[in-house]
Design a protein around this motif. Structure first.
Motif, PDB file in Angstrom:
ATOM      1  N   ALA A 103     -41.590  -0.725 -49.555  1.00 56.00           N
ATOM      2  CA  ALA A 103     -42.380  -1.842 -50.065  1.00 56.00           C
ATOM      3  C   ALA A 103     -41.976  -2.208 -51.499  1.00 56.00           C
ATOM      4  O   ALA A 103     -42.660  -2.985 -52.164  1.00 56.00           O
ATOM      5  CB  ALA A 103     -43.856  -1.479 -50.019  1.00 56.00           C
ATOM      6  N   ALA A 325     -45.396 -10.594 -47.388  1.00 56.74           N
ATOM      7  CA  ALA A 325     -46.673  -9.893 -47.476  1.00 56.74           C
ATOM      8  C   ALA A 325     -47.807 -10.900 -47.602  1.00 56.74           C
ATOM      9  O   ALA A 325     -47.597 -12.017 -48.067  1.00 56.74           O
ATOM     10  CB  ALA A 325     -46.643  -8.967 -48.683  1.00 56.74           C
ATOM     11  N   VAL A 398     -48.925   1.112 -45.769  1.00 57.84           N
ATOM     12  CA  VAL A 398     -48.797  -0.344 -45.934  1.00 57.84           C
ATOM     13  C   VAL A 398     -49.902  -0.872 -46.852  1.00 57.84           C
ATOM     14  O   VAL A 398     -49.670  -1.716 -47.723  1.00 57.84           O
ATOM     15  CB  VAL A 398     -48.831  -1.052 -44.555  1.00 57.84           C
ATOM     16  CG1 VAL A 398     -48.841  -2.564 -44.731  1.00 57.84           C
ATOM     17  CG2 VAL A 398     -47.659  -0.616 -43.693  1.00 57.84           C
ATOM     18  N   ALA A 401     -49.224   0.122 -50.445  1.00 56.36           N
ATOM     19  CA  ALA A 401     -48.207  -0.750 -51.034  1.00 56.36           C
ATOM     20  C   ALA A 401     -48.848  -2.067 -51.474  1.00 56.36           C
ATOM     21  O   ALA A 401     -48.537  -2.587 -52.553  1.00 56.36           O
ATOM     22  CB  ALA A 401     -47.089  -1.012 -50.025  1.00 56.36           C
TER      23      ALA A 401
END
Ligand code: OOG
Ligand code: NI
Length: 460
Positions: A103, A325, A398, A401
């Motif tokens: 990330a 993202a 995730v 990040a």
């Protein structure tokens, strides 16, 4: 000679409390967040008596107000190894391995936390701890300079290391030592408004990555956020702007559900704080640094390997439908996608249990008499045993990040080769990290064994 030692769970509870008190003073907005969460929780329980009853049955209700996690970032293997020793005094073990490099964050991490359900009940305090990976930085000159700066700093007081050694030698700390330990350990996590480097050096480090400046330019690993637990994160997210708090664009993790799974998180954005940088001839210059924030989390049931695989698959699917993202621009579309994708994840505890997607704890219902079966599903069917969700105690890479990024404010995201290195992390740590799934399995098995034992006695 008999020594009476303070239970490490007690030391952790004291420390968690002291850390929260310190952070309230350092970052008053965190205090606002605590008020907000307490109000949302009270309202949620008043509106959902079934949820309140479930929290009472599992004992969750008692830890709700004291529950929080924090996060720190350390610079060297030696710092990480000593952190492990210090956390061990408080009954906290490294659990799980998280690689954040895919990330664009040059760290890998673990969570220090209690591992047994009784200890978690006493104090669920956890610290997400990241180790900077200078080896991922291409610029050799800056990398070497950063390593030199880090090698020269001491993040622990001599006394906390002495008390830690004393704990290791004796197997515990007496009351006076335990109290002193808490006060001494706290110093490591304080904010220092004075940087150890010059403004030029800070800018150079910052140019590589704000995270690198955050770790290298300061005297120690200041706690960068604390996170209370809420029962309704959507409500808490909506409430932040009403109180003038600027919230992160999206809630990380799964969408809202009837039966919450894993972890959902949001935060208020990091504050810009004045910093004094070292100048030539003992002088100084003033600049600023942005790192510290507040976060809110909602915890749901822990997933089995099978459940987690389904979660990862559905999350990937939802994220693949937006480019990049989630951010302010695509927040609504992203949440919509997430809802749609997660329709495939059963939202009912009986199904989650039956399909082996989540972990549970078993309790006796209080039904009297001898059961005419010994297998779990019949005992559930006949009303002798009921199950309640086992809360997820860990983090999600995730989501982590996303939390890092929204608070590092980096527009351009760095690209690092995907190279998880649990072995290198464990070498730095000086110990293996524990497997979180094995811990949930143990807790589930212990609760089942206790029920079976009690039913045998009841029949006996
Ligand atoms: C840690 C970010 C991760 C979480 O709750 O996922 C984290 C950090 O910013 O140092 O705390
Ligand atoms: Ni966090």
């Amino acid at each position: 000679m008999s020594q009476s030692f303070v239970n490490p769970d007690q030391i952790r509870a004291w420390f968690s409390r002291a850390m929260s008190d310190m952070y309230k003073l350092e970052v008053p907005l965190y205090d606002t967040l605590l008020d907000l969460v307490a109000q949302v929780n009270a309202k949620t329980m008043a509106e959902q008596p079934e949820l309140a009853a479930q929290l009472a049955r599992t004992g969750e209700i008692e830890r709700l107000d004291i529950e929080r996690h924090g996060a720190i970032r350390v610079g060297t293997p030696e710092e990480l190894a000593n952190m492990r020793r210090v956390f061990a005094v408080m009954g906290m073990q490294p659990v799980g391995y998280y690689d954040l490099s895919p990330a664009g964050v040059p760290v890998h991490s673990t969570a220090f936390r209690a591992t047994h359900e009784t200890a978690l009940q006493a104090s669920p305090f956890r610290v997400f701890t990241s180790l900077l990976r200078l080896e991922l930085i291409d610029d050799v000159a800056v990398r070497e300079k950063a390593a030199r700066i880090l090698a020269a700093r001491r993040i622990f007081t001599d006394r906390v290391l002495e008390l830690t050694a004393c704990f290791e030698a004796q197997g515990g700390l007496n009351d006076a030592d335990a109290q002193e330990f808490v006060a001494e350990a706290l110093h490591t996590f304080r904010w220092h408004s004075e940087s150890t480097v010059s403004l030029d050096d800070y800018r150079e480090l910052h140019g590589l990555h704000r995270l690198i400046a955050d770790v290298v330019a300061f005297k120690g690993p200041h706690i960068n956020h604390l996170t209370p637990r809420t029962l309704d994160i959507d409500e808490a997210q909506a409430e932040m702007p009403r109180r003038g708090v600027s919230a992160k664009a999206v809630i990380e993790g799964p969408p809202p559900r009837k039966c919450p799974i894993l972890l959902r998180q949001t935060s208020f954005k990091a504050l810009e704080e004045p910093v004094r940088f070292a100048g030539p001839d003992g002088g100084s210059s003033v600049g600023s640094h942005t790192a510290r924030f507040g976060e809110i989390e909602q915890r749901g049931v822990a997933l089995t390997r099978k459940g987690r695989a389904l979660y990862d698959q559905l999350l990937d699917l939802a994220r693949s439908r937006i480019s990049g993202a989630p951010n302010e621009g695509n927040a609504a579309a992203y949440m919509q996608n997430l809802q749609e994708c997660f329709a495939a994840f059963p939202d009912d505890y009986a199904q989650l249990h039956g399909q082996g997607l989540a972990y549970f704890r078993y309790f006796l219902t209080g039904k009297e008499g001898a059961a005419d079966a010994s297998d779990l599903s019949s005992l559930i069917e006949q009303g002798y045993i009921q199950f309640e969700p086992l809360v997820y105690e860990d983090f999600l890479p995730v989501s982590a990040a996303g939390i890092f990024q929204s608070n590092l404010g980096d527009k351009a995201q760095a690209e690092y080769a995907q190279n998880a290195s649990q072995t290198a992390f464990e070498q730095a740590l000086g110990a293996p990290v524990k497997d979180e799934l094995a811990l949930y399995e143990d807790t589930q098995a212990r609760s089942l064994a206790a029920c079976m034992q009690a039913l045998r006695e009841q029949a006996g």
